[in-house]
Scaffold this motif. Structure first.
Motif, PDB file in Angstrom:
ATOM      1  N   UNK A 148       0.823  -1.220   0.000  1.00  0.00           N
ATOM      2  CA  UNK A 148       0.000   0.000   0.000  1.00  0.00           C
ATOM      3  C   UNK A 148       0.852   1.263   0.000  1.00  0.00           C
ATOM      4  N   UNK A 149       1.876   1.299   0.850  1.00  0.00           N
ATOM      5  CA  UNK A 149       2.740   2.485   0.908  1.00  0.00           C
ATOM      6  C   UNK A 149       3.435   2.711  -0.424  1.00  0.00           C
ATOM      7  N   UNK A 150       3.920   1.637  -1.044  1.00  0.00           N
ATOM      8  CA  UNK A 150       4.578   1.748  -2.342  1.00  0.00           C
ATOM      9  C   UNK A 150       3.602   2.280  -3.389  1.00  0.00           C
ATOM     10  N   UNK A 177       2.004   9.376  -6.969  1.00  0.00           N
ATOM     11  CA  UNK A 177       2.353  10.791  -6.804  1.00  0.00           C
ATOM     12  C   UNK A 177       3.336  11.292  -7.859  1.00  0.00           C
ATOM     13  N   UNK A 178       3.831  10.417  -8.715  1.00  0.00           N
ATOM     14  CA  UNK A 178       4.884  10.795  -9.663  1.00  0.00           C
ATOM     15  C   UNK A 178       4.394  10.638 -11.102  1.00  0.00           C
ATOM     16  N   UNK A 199      18.177  11.071 -13.158  1.00  0.00           N
ATOM     17  CA  UNK A 199      17.369  11.895 -12.257  1.00  0.00           C
ATOM     18  C   UNK A 199      16.181  11.111 -11.715  1.00  0.00           C
ATOM     19  N   UNK A 200      15.456  10.414 -12.598  1.00  0.00           N
ATOM     20  CA  UNK A 200      14.287   9.637 -12.167  1.00  0.00           C
ATOM     21  C   UNK A 200      14.714   8.546 -11.188  1.00  0.00           C
ATOM     22  N   UNK A 201      15.818   7.873 -11.490  1.00  0.00           N
ATOM     23  CA  UNK A 201      16.303   6.804 -10.615  1.00  0.00           C
ATOM     24  C   UNK A 201      16.691   7.346  -9.243  1.00  0.00           C
ATOM     25  N   UNK A 202      17.462   8.425  -9.250  1.00  0.00           N
ATOM     26  CA  UNK A 202      17.980   8.988  -7.997  1.00  0.00           C
ATOM     27  C   UNK A 202      16.899   9.682  -7.173  1.00  0.00           C
ATOM     28  N   UNK A 203      16.060  10.489  -7.844  1.00  0.00           N
ATOM     29  CA  UNK A 203      15.098  11.322  -7.116  1.00  0.00           C
ATOM     30  C   UNK A 203      13.753  10.656  -6.858  1.00  0.00           C
ATOM     31  N   UNK A 204      13.421   9.623  -7.616  1.00  0.00           N
ATOM     32  CA  UNK A 204      12.093   9.012  -7.475  1.00  0.00           C
ATOM     33  C   UNK A 204      12.195   7.529  -7.109  1.00  0.00           C
ATOM     34  N   UNK A 205      12.721   6.727  -8.022  1.00  0.00           N
ATOM     35  CA  UNK A 205      12.682   5.279  -7.834  1.00  0.00           C
ATOM     36  C   UNK A 205      13.384   4.832  -6.559  1.00  0.00           C
ATOM     37  N   UNK A 206      14.582   5.340  -6.321  1.00  0.00           N
ATOM     38  CA  UNK A 206      15.348   4.906  -5.144  1.00  0.00           C
ATOM     39  C   UNK A 206      14.754   5.418  -3.837  1.00  0.00           C
ATOM     40  N   UNK A 207      13.824   6.363  -3.922  1.00  0.00           N
ATOM     41  CA  UNK A 207      13.204   6.912  -2.711  1.00  0.00           C
ATOM     42  C   UNK A 207      11.804   6.354  -2.451  1.00  0.00           C
ATOM     43  N   UNK A 208      11.331   5.477  -3.324  1.00  0.00           N
ATOM     44  CA  UNK A 208      10.024   4.869  -3.083  1.00  0.00           C
ATOM     45  C   UNK A 208      10.113   3.981  -1.850  1.00  0.00           C
TER      46      UNK A 208
END
Length: 154
Positions: free
Chosen positions: A83-85, A91-92, A121-130
């Protein structure tokens, strides 16, 4: 598509091929009057057999973006982690599609990028922070062979 008759399936195939077809032409193609065809479409929409219509767009610069298919594995597969994921993914806007999967990865995610730098950018700022992510495996598409889209009504 169980529970649908041959005419319903014909309507759905025609709409998948061209969702902008006029009701008159669709009715003619499936052998119904325009009013009967429209009635069938309304029933298909209300039953959820047709969940919505969409537009597939290209990059406004005329160049296609690069599709990246990403397999994501979570630390755990508990309801809370899932659910959290899923809440975070929604949101992205960079994330175009997300599928809960069986098999080796928990999710398949599709993003479209303009360059390797954009993916960084997507990997660092979004994917790795999910939340809950333990592994990210990315594959870049060489070219799109077939694109079709089915979406839910909002």
């Amino acid at each position: 598509m169980s529970g649908l008759d041959a005419i319903d399936r014909h309507i759905i195939r025609a709409l998948r091929a061209n969702a902008r077809i006029s009701n008159t032409k669709l009715a003619e193609a499936v052998g119904l009057s325009p009013s009967a065809c429209l009635r069938r479409i309304n029933i298909l929409e209300q039953s959820g057999a047709i969940r919505g219509y969409t537009v597939l767009t290209g990059n406004t610069s005329g160049e296609e973006g690069i599709a990246v298919i990403i397999q994501i594995t979570l630390d755990r597969q508990t309801e809370d982690y899932l659910n959290r994921f899923e809440v975070a993914v929604r949101k992205h806007s960079e994330i175009r599609e997300c599928f809960l999967m069986t098999g080796g990865a928990d999710y398949f995610v599709r993003v479209e990028i303009e360059s390797a730098g954009d993916f960084e950018r997507v990997h660092k700022d979004i994917l790795s922070k999910l939340p809950g992510v333990s592994r990210i495996h990315s594959s870049f598409a060489i070219r799109n062979v077939l694109a079709s889209q089915k979406v839910r009504k909002s």
